[in-house]
Design an enzyme around this catalytic site. Structure first.
Site, PDB file in Angstrom:
ATOM      1  N   HIS A 282      11.491 -14.546 -25.781  1.00  0.00           N
ATOM      2  CA  HIS A 282      12.511 -13.512 -25.572  1.00  0.00           C
ATOM      3  C   HIS A 282      12.569 -13.065 -24.124  1.00  0.00           C
ATOM      4  O   HIS A 282      11.550 -12.942 -23.449  1.00  0.00           O
ATOM      5  CB  HIS A 282      12.340 -12.342 -26.543  1.00  0.00           C
ATOM      6  CG  HIS A 282      11.148 -11.452 -26.353  1.00  0.00           C
ATOM      7  ND1 HIS A 282      11.187 -10.345 -25.535  1.00  0.00           N
ATOM      8  CD2 HIS A 282       9.905 -11.468 -26.885  1.00  0.00           C
ATOM      9  CE1 HIS A 282      10.013  -9.715 -25.594  1.00  0.00           C
ATOM     10  NE2 HIS A 282       9.216 -10.382 -26.394  1.00  0.00           N
TER      11      HIS A 282
ATOM     12  N   HIS B 125       3.175  -3.291 -23.451  1.00  0.00           N
ATOM     13  CA  HIS B 125       4.158  -2.194 -23.486  1.00  0.00           C
ATOM     14  C   HIS B 125       3.762  -1.023 -22.585  1.00  0.00           C
ATOM     15  O   HIS B 125       4.124   0.126 -22.843  1.00  0.00           O
ATOM     16  CB  HIS B 125       4.453  -1.723 -24.922  1.00  0.00           C
ATOM     17  CG  HIS B 125       5.313  -2.709 -25.677  1.00  0.00           C
ATOM     18  ND1 HIS B 125       6.109  -2.341 -26.732  1.00  0.00           N
ATOM     19  CD2 HIS B 125       5.502  -4.035 -25.513  1.00  0.00           C
ATOM     20  CE1 HIS B 125       6.747  -3.408 -27.187  1.00  0.00           C
ATOM     21  NE2 HIS B 125       6.386  -4.453 -26.462  1.00  0.00           N
TER      22      HIS B 125
ATOM     23  N   GLU C 174      14.805  -8.970 -28.731  1.00  0.00           N
ATOM     24  CA  GLU C 174      13.591  -9.088 -29.556  1.00  0.00           C
ATOM     25  C   GLU C 174      12.927  -7.742 -29.742  1.00  0.00           C
ATOM     26  O   GLU C 174      12.447  -7.414 -30.827  1.00  0.00           O
ATOM     27  CB  GLU C 174      12.595 -10.071 -28.905  1.00  0.00           C
ATOM     28  CG  GLU C 174      11.408 -10.426 -29.795  1.00  0.00           C
ATOM     29  CD  GLU C 174      10.217  -9.463 -29.683  1.00  0.00           C
ATOM     30  OE1 GLU C 174       9.280  -9.608 -30.479  1.00  0.00           O
ATOM     31  OE2 GLU C 174      10.221  -8.572 -28.803  1.00  0.00           O
ATOM     32  N   GLU C 175      12.901  -6.952 -28.683  1.00  0.00           N
ATOM     33  CA  GLU C 175      12.138  -5.697 -28.704  1.00  0.00           C
ATOM     34  C   GLU C 175      12.754  -4.646 -29.633  1.00  0.00           C
ATOM     35  O   GLU C 175      12.122  -3.659 -29.964  1.00  0.00           O
ATOM     36  CB  GLU C 175      11.989  -5.124 -27.288  1.00  0.00           C
ATOM     37  CG  GLU C 175      11.172  -6.004 -26.329  1.00  0.00           C
ATOM     38  CD  GLU C 175       9.686  -6.045 -26.657  1.00  0.00           C
ATOM     39  OE1 GLU C 175       9.243  -5.402 -27.624  1.00  0.00           O
ATOM     40  OE2 GLU C 175       8.961  -6.751 -25.938  1.00  0.00           O
TER      41      GLU C 175
ATOM     42  N   ASP D  14       5.051 -15.841 -27.206  1.00  0.00           N
ATOM     43  CA  ASP D  14       5.114 -14.409 -26.905  1.00  0.00           C
ATOM     44  C   ASP D  14       3.713 -13.933 -26.523  1.00  0.00           C
ATOM     45  O   ASP D  14       2.735 -14.672 -26.689  1.00  0.00           O
ATOM     46  CB  ASP D  14       5.641 -13.633 -28.127  1.00  0.00           C
ATOM     47  CG  ASP D  14       6.348 -12.333 -27.741  1.00  0.00           C
ATOM     48  OD1 ASP D  14       6.043 -11.765 -26.674  1.00  0.00           O
ATOM     49  OD2 ASP D  14       7.200 -11.882 -28.522  1.00  0.00           O
TER      50      ASP D  14
ATOM     51  N   ASP E 205       5.538  -9.179 -21.186  1.00  0.00           N
ATOM     52  CA  ASP E 205       6.122  -9.291 -22.523  1.00  0.00           C
ATOM     53  C   ASP E 205       7.632  -9.290 -22.374  1.00  0.00           C
ATOM     54  O   ASP E 205       8.224  -8.225 -22.211  1.00  0.00           O
ATOM     55  CB  ASP E 205       5.625  -8.117 -23.379  1.00  0.00           C
ATOM     56  CG  ASP E 205       6.246  -8.073 -24.754  1.00  0.00           C
ATOM     57  OD1 ASP E 205       6.877  -9.054 -25.161  1.00  0.00           O
ATOM     58  OD2 ASP E 205       6.093  -7.027 -25.429  1.00  0.00           O
TER      59      ASP E 205
HETATM   60 CO    CO Z   1       7.095  -6.509 -26.884  1.00  0.00          CO
HETATM   61 ZN    ZN Z   2       7.238  -9.763 -26.882  1.00  0.00          ZN
END
Ligand code: CO
Ligand code: ZN
Length: 336
Positions: free
Chosen positions: A68, A308, A199-200, A222, A169
């Protein structure tokens, strides 16, 4: 490859606003692709066609690989009379990671994140108690409108083996996909690398692109969590011990045939790997698995500390070994 990692992680593209990162990735993959297209949700779909003569006698397997390209961010919900911007999350944004952090809005306006004082020491505040200070003193002539989107800002840091950036990420997954495509001289399969959107916010781009491609099997690339810092619990996962072959996460059970194919390939190529059972969270592979009448899937994960937050850390050796593993997976015929 480090330059490419920096280029991708320095680009601002929260979920739903992927045009900037898509242009950067497209420039890298266009010369390597047999076919390239963008679908209605903005997924960048890059096809590497099967070699003319292959062992599967003209019935190559269609393989989808998803990484992603979106990142977490924030979106303005309200500007108060003193010019402070209230916001809500795009994806998994956690209040305790925010105070003192910086964001940049799409129109270029920078901002600093503050938080209202807590009533009792030790209390954690919800997102509604956070605000963005863009240096304005009132809501008159304010540079931000409701609905304006921002991403976190933090420069890329090269520590040698360890690399740190916002949006590792999953820009690191995008880099792995790009480098695997570059390294893949020829394949007996019909391979679709998909740089997915949204995706998130719930693997939305993977869902529509997997429906469109209708793959025979697939996997995502990922980041995953980590277990190798002080008092970190719940996951056995060390940076530098190899990419992880996912067996389970919070939303998906990998198909055991895909897991075995990955482990067998890693063993044959003498590549290090870790076995992954992640308690929470999931990846694009979940959406791929559940599309149409179902697809056998797995996931190759890059161990990543501080996921994150604006300082996500990976090990460069894991990144390189992930590229080698994926290149090996796609270079040879598959027996499931
Ligand atoms: Co993420
Ligand atoms: Zn991710």
């Amino acid at each position: 490859m480090k330059q490419l990692i920096q280029k991708l992680t320095d680009t601002f593209s929260p979920s739903g606003y992927e045009s900037a990162i898509r242009a950067v990735i497209r420039a890298e993959v266009e010369p390597l692709a047999d076919e390239i297209r963008v679908d209605a949700l903005g997924n960048l779909i890059v096809r590497k066609a099967p070699a003319e003569k292959n062992e599967n006698n003209g019935s190559p397997r269609k393989i989808m690989i998803a990484a992603h390209m979106d990142e977490i961010g924030v979106i303005a919900t309200h500007i108060d009379s003193k010019g402070f911007v209230r916001f809500t999350a795009i994806g998994g944004v956690y209040p305790r990671n925010l105070p003192g952090g910086r964001v940049r809005f799409f129109n270029g306006t920078p901002g600093v994140i503050g938080m209202e004082p807590v009533d009792k020491p030790g209390d954690t505040q919800p997102l509604e108690k956070c605000y963005i200070d863009v240096g304005a003193s009132s809501d008159k002539n304010h540079p931000i409108k409701i609905g304006d989107v921002a991403a976190f800002e933090r420069p890329f840091l090269d520590m040698g083996d360890r690399l740190v950036a916002k949006s590792m990420d999953d820009r690191i997954g995008c880099v792995v996909a790009i480098e695997a495509l570059r390294a893949l001289k020829s394949t007996p399969h019909d391979v679709y690398f998909v740089f997915t959107t949204q995706e998130e916010v719930g693997t939305r781009g993977a869902e529509t692109s997997a429906y469109g491609i209708d793959p025979d099997l697939g996997f995502s690339i990922d980041v995953t969590g980590w277990g190798d810092t002080p008092a970190q619990k719940g996951l056995q996962m060390d940076l530098g011990k190899g990419p992880a072959i996912k067996i389970k996460d919070g939303g998906m059970l990998s198909d055991p045939r895909i897991v075995n194919w990955m482990i067998r390939t890693a063993d044959q190529a003498k590549l290090p790997y870790q076995r992954e059972v992640l308690l929470g969270g999931t990846t694009d592979a979940r959406a791929m698995q559940l599309v149409r009448s179902g697809v056998p899937v797995g996931c190759i994960s890059i161990p990543c500390r501080y996921v994150h937050t604006p300082s996500e850390m990976v090990d460069f050796n894991d990144v390189q070994n992930a590229v080698r593993l994926i290149t090996a997976l796609l270079s040879n015929p598959i027996e499931l």
